[in-house]
Design a protein around this motif. Structure first.
Motif, PDB file in Angstrom:
ATOM      1  N   SER A  63      44.994  44.342  28.528  1.00 51.66           N
ATOM      2  CA  SER A  63      43.882  44.371  27.602  1.00 51.66           C
ATOM      3  C   SER A  63      42.847  45.060  27.977  1.00 51.66           C
ATOM      4  CB  SER A  63      43.407  42.542  27.022  1.00 51.66           C
ATOM      5  OG  SER A  63      42.973  42.145  28.337  1.00 51.66           O
ATOM      6  N   LYS A  64      41.893  45.260  27.121  1.00 51.67           N
ATOM      7  CA  LYS A  64      40.389  46.044  27.140  1.00 51.67           C
ATOM      8  C   LYS A  64      39.699  45.030  28.374  1.00 51.67           C
ATOM      9  CE  LYS A  64      36.290  47.472  25.214  1.00 51.67           C
ATOM     10  NZ  LYS A  64      35.416  47.453  23.883  1.00 51.67           N
ATOM     11  N   THR A  65      39.694  43.695  28.173  1.00 56.19           N
ATOM     12  CA  THR A  65      38.801  42.853  29.069  1.00 56.19           C
ATOM     13  C   THR A  65      39.385  43.027  30.697  1.00 56.19           C
ATOM     14  OG1 THR A  65      38.116  41.154  27.365  1.00 56.19           O
ATOM     15  CG2 THR A  65      38.125  40.625  29.644  1.00 56.19           C
ATOM     16  N   ALA A  66      40.638  43.074  30.578  1.00 56.37           N
ATOM     17  CA  ALA A  66      41.466  43.109  31.909  1.00 56.37           C
ATOM     18  C   ALA A  66      41.084  44.428  32.186  1.00 56.37           C
ATOM     19  CB  ALA A  66      42.941  43.070  31.716  1.00 56.37           C
ATOM     20  N   MET A  67      41.184  45.765  31.739  1.00 55.63           N
ATOM     21  CA  MET A  67      40.899  46.926  32.045  1.00 55.63           C
ATOM     22  C   MET A  67      39.397  47.284  32.538  1.00 55.63           C
ATOM     23  SD  MET A  67      43.008  49.403  32.884  1.00 55.63           S
ATOM     24  CE  MET A  67      42.256  49.851  34.232  1.00 55.63           C
ATOM     25  N   GLU A  68      38.539  46.391  32.230  1.00 56.43           N
ATOM     26  CA  GLU A  68      37.237  46.182  32.618  1.00 56.43           C
ATOM     27  C   GLU A  68      36.875  45.656  33.728  1.00 56.43           C
ATOM     28  OE1 GLU A  68      34.678  46.833  28.371  1.00 56.43           O
ATOM     29  OE2 GLU A  68      35.570  44.671  28.839  1.00 56.43           O
ATOM     30  N   TYR A  69      37.800  44.289  33.783  1.00 61.03           N
ATOM     31  CA  TYR A  69      37.850  43.520  35.079  1.00 61.03           C
ATOM     32  C   TYR A  69      38.267  44.377  36.458  1.00 61.03           C
ATOM     33  CZ  TYR A  69      38.608  38.890  37.607  1.00 61.03           C
ATOM     34  OH  TYR A  69      38.469  37.956  38.366  1.00 61.03           O
ATOM     35  N   LEU A  70      39.180  45.017  36.163  1.00 56.17           N
ATOM     36  CA  LEU A  70      39.940  45.824  37.461  1.00 56.17           C
ATOM     37  C   LEU A  70      38.706  46.767  38.055  1.00 56.17           C
ATOM     38  CD1 LEU A  70      43.606  46.205  36.438  1.00 56.17           C
ATOM     39  CD2 LEU A  70      42.324  44.335  38.020  1.00 56.17           C
ATOM     40  N   PRO A  71      38.241  47.817  37.367  1.00 58.78           N
ATOM     41  CA  PRO A  71      37.314  48.505  37.928  1.00 58.78           C
ATOM     42  C   PRO A  71      36.157  47.975  38.626  1.00 58.78           C
ATOM     43  CG  PRO A  71      37.994  49.555  35.905  1.00 58.78           C
ATOM     44  CD  PRO A  71      38.669  48.027  35.919  1.00 58.78           C
ATOM     45  N   ALA A  72      35.711  46.757  37.986  1.00 62.02           N
ATOM     46  CA  ALA A  72      34.583  46.009  38.283  1.00 62.02           C
ATOM     47  C   ALA A  72      34.939  45.465  39.546  1.00 62.02           C
ATOM     48  CB  ALA A  72      34.050  44.904  37.132  1.00 62.02           C
ATOM     49  N   MET A  73      36.313  44.959  39.791  1.00 59.57           N
ATOM     50  CA  MET A  73      36.397  44.401  41.188  1.00 59.57           C
ATOM     51  C   MET A  73      36.931  45.486  42.261  1.00 59.57           C
ATOM     52  SD  MET A  73      39.920  42.225  41.188  1.00 59.57           S
ATOM     53  CE  MET A  73      40.852  41.954  42.803  1.00 59.57           C
ATOM     54  N   ALA A  74      37.160  46.700  41.679  1.00 59.40           N
ATOM     55  CA  ALA A  74      37.430  47.553  42.734  1.00 59.40           C
ATOM     56  C   ALA A  74      35.846  48.219  43.338  1.00 59.40           C
ATOM     57  CB  ALA A  74      37.873  48.838  41.890  1.00 59.40           C
ATOM     58  N   GLN A  75      34.869  47.704  42.699  1.00 64.90           N
ATOM     59  CA  GLN A  75      33.669  48.250  43.614  1.00 64.90           C
ATOM     60  C   GLN A  75      33.442  47.442  44.685  1.00 64.90           C
ATOM     61  OE1 GLN A  75      30.317  48.191  40.730  1.00 64.90           O
ATOM     62  NE2 GLN A  75      31.726  48.780  39.019  1.00 64.90           N
ATOM     63  N   ASP A  76      34.161  46.388  44.999  1.00 68.11           N
ATOM     64  CA  ASP A  76      33.997  45.634  46.323  1.00 68.11           C
ATOM     65  C   ASP A  76      35.011  46.265  47.366  1.00 68.11           C
ATOM     66  OD1 ASP A  76      31.867  44.127  45.382  1.00 68.11           O
ATOM     67  OD2 ASP A  76      33.308  42.820  44.277  1.00 68.11           O
ATOM     68  N   ALA A  77      34.543  46.128  48.811  1.00 69.29           N
ATOM     69  CA  ALA A  77      35.042  46.824  49.755  1.00 69.29           C
ATOM     70  C   ALA A  77      36.374  45.643  50.080  1.00 69.29           C
ATOM     71  CB  ALA A  77      34.521  47.110  50.763  1.00 69.29           C
ATOM     72  N   GLN A 107      50.791  39.833  39.178  1.00 67.04           N
ATOM     73  CA  GLN A 107      50.799  40.286  40.601  1.00 67.04           C
ATOM     74  C   GLN A 107      49.974  41.646  40.714  1.00 67.04           C
ATOM     75  OE1 GLN A 107      54.671  40.208  41.845  1.00 67.04           O
ATOM     76  NE2 GLN A 107      54.925  37.791  41.784  1.00 67.04           N
ATOM     77  N   ILE A 108      48.754  41.519  40.049  1.00 65.07           N
ATOM     78  CA  ILE A 108      48.008  42.927  40.173  1.00 65.07           C
ATOM     79  C   ILE A 108      46.868  42.443  41.096  1.00 65.07           C
ATOM     80  CG2 ILE A 108      46.325  44.428  39.216  1.00 65.07           C
ATOM     81  CD1 ILE A 108      48.120  44.209  36.641  1.00 65.07           C
ATOM     82  N   ILE A 109      46.378  41.166  41.055  1.00 63.81           N
ATOM     83  CA  ILE A 109      45.382  40.747  41.899  1.00 63.81           C
ATOM     84  C   ILE A 109      45.695  39.304  42.521  1.00 63.81           C
ATOM     85  CG2 ILE A 109      43.696  41.610  40.667  1.00 63.81           C
ATOM     86  CD1 ILE A 109      42.760  39.189  39.561  1.00 63.81           C
ATOM     87  N   GLU A 110      45.335  38.593  43.318  1.00 65.42           N
ATOM     88  CA  GLU A 110      45.526  37.516  44.006  1.00 65.42           C
ATOM     89  C   GLU A 110      44.450  36.512  44.309  1.00 65.42           C
ATOM     90  OE1 GLU A 110      48.199  38.595  47.150  1.00 65.42           O
ATOM     91  OE2 GLU A 110      46.509  39.151  48.427  1.00 65.42           O
ATOM     92  N   SER A 111      44.304  35.292  44.436  1.00 60.72           N
ATOM     93  CA  SER A 111      43.159  34.410  44.732  1.00 60.72           C
ATOM     94  C   SER A 111      43.142  34.501  46.218  1.00 60.72           C
ATOM     95  CB  SER A 111      43.315  33.279  44.252  1.00 60.72           C
ATOM     96  OG  SER A 111      42.450  32.368  44.778  1.00 60.72           O
ATOM     97  N   THR A 112      42.029  35.102  46.816  1.00 64.07           N
ATOM     98  CA  THR A 112      41.708  35.004  48.241  1.00 64.07           C
ATOM     99  C   THR A 112      40.997  33.828  48.809  1.00 64.07           C
ATOM    100  OG1 THR A 112      39.706  36.133  47.845  1.00 64.07           O
ATOM    101  CG2 THR A 112      42.124  37.512  48.067  1.00 64.07           C
ATOM    102  N   GLY A 113      40.693  33.011  47.903  1.00 64.85           N
ATOM    103  CA  GLY A 113      39.604  31.647  48.258  1.00 64.85           C
ATOM    104  C   GLY A 113      39.116  31.426  46.799  1.00 64.85           C
ATOM    105  N   ARG A 114      38.607  30.258  46.987  1.00 66.28           N
ATOM    106  CA  ARG A 114      37.868  29.523  45.710  1.00 66.28           C
ATOM    107  C   ARG A 114      36.842  30.442  45.233  1.00 66.28           C
ATOM    108  NH1 ARG A 114      37.396  25.184  42.506  1.00 66.28           N
ATOM    109  NH2 ARG A 114      35.299  24.284  41.837  1.00 66.28           N
ATOM    110  N   GLY A 115      36.913  31.059  44.006  1.00 64.88           N
ATOM    111  CA  GLY A 115      35.980  31.882  43.348  1.00 64.88           C
ATOM    112  C   GLY A 115      36.107  33.319  43.846  1.00 64.88           C
ATOM    113  N   TYR A 116      37.207  33.716  44.689  1.00 61.50           N
ATOM    114  CA  TYR A 116      37.409  35.119  45.106  1.00 61.50           C
ATOM    115  C   TYR A 116      38.794  35.657  44.876  1.00 61.50           C
ATOM    116  CZ  TYR A 116      32.785  34.847  47.420  1.00 61.50           C
ATOM    117  OH  TYR A 116      31.525  34.634  47.634  1.00 61.50           O
ATOM    118  N   VAL A 117      38.757  37.087  44.330  1.00 59.06           N
ATOM    119  CA  VAL A 117      40.142  37.748  44.377  1.00 59.06           C
ATOM    120  C   VAL A 117      40.349  38.844  44.923  1.00 59.06           C
ATOM    121  CG1 VAL A 117      40.750  36.582  41.967  1.00 59.06           C
ATOM    122  CG2 VAL A 117      39.198  38.835  42.246  1.00 59.06           C
ATOM    123  N   GLY A 118      41.564  39.277  45.422  1.00 61.91           N
ATOM    124  CA  GLY A 118      41.626  40.683  45.922  1.00 61.91           C
ATOM    125  C   GLY A 118      42.959  41.229  45.029  1.00 61.91           C
TER     126      GLY A 118
END
Length: 141
Positions: A63-77, A107-118
């Motif tokens: 979806s458009k929202t998911a495609m906006e989510y992923l690049p926003a997420m990619a900004q973090d190291a 299975q594109i992302i995973e939870s890495t802790g409460r409130g965090y994804v990788g």
């Protein structure tokens, strides 16, 4: 160098090995050795195939929202704060719960802790950052 190019991902191990061997075979050197040039060419070919076969397939039909989510997420190291992702997109965190769940299910992302994804797939972040404009333009963003 070749091992680092796989990030320990089983498919990439096979792909990198195959493409290095193929590059060496095509070079047809007299001494049958694999040269550094073969390794570099093999890694580059494997990365292109991985992007096409794995990364593009993983994000196909999002979806458009998911495609906006992923690049926003990619900004973090490293791991991304779900609150930070929502702020970058400009929406409330609660509005991204379903998107986050769908990306985890796929299975594109995973939870890495409460409130965090990788990212679950290696090199996805690099791919998204390098192709951000083209990917978002598919959705008119």
């Amino acid at each position: 160098m070749a091992a680092a190019a796989t990030a320990g991902y089983a498919y990439l191990i096979q792909l990198v090995g195959y493409h290095i061997w193929r590059a060496a075979h095509l070079a047809a050197r007299q001494d049958d050795r694999i040269a550094m040039e073969d390794v570099q060419n093999g890694i580059a070919a494997a990365r292109r195939e991985f992007e096409r076969a794995v990364l593009e397939t993983a994000i196909a039909g999002l979806s458009k929202t998911a495609m906006e989510y992923l690049p926003a997420m990619a900004q973090d190291a490293h791991a991304s704060s779900t609150t930070g992702i929502a702020q970058r997109i400009g929406v409330p965190s609660s509005s991204l719960t379903a998107t986050r769940s769908m990306l985890i299910t796929r299975q594109i992302i995973e939870s890495t802790g409460r409130g965090y994804v990788g990212f679950s797939i290696p090199f996805m972040s690099d791919y998204l950052l390098a192709n951000r404009s083209a990917l978002l333009s598919r959705y008119g963003v």
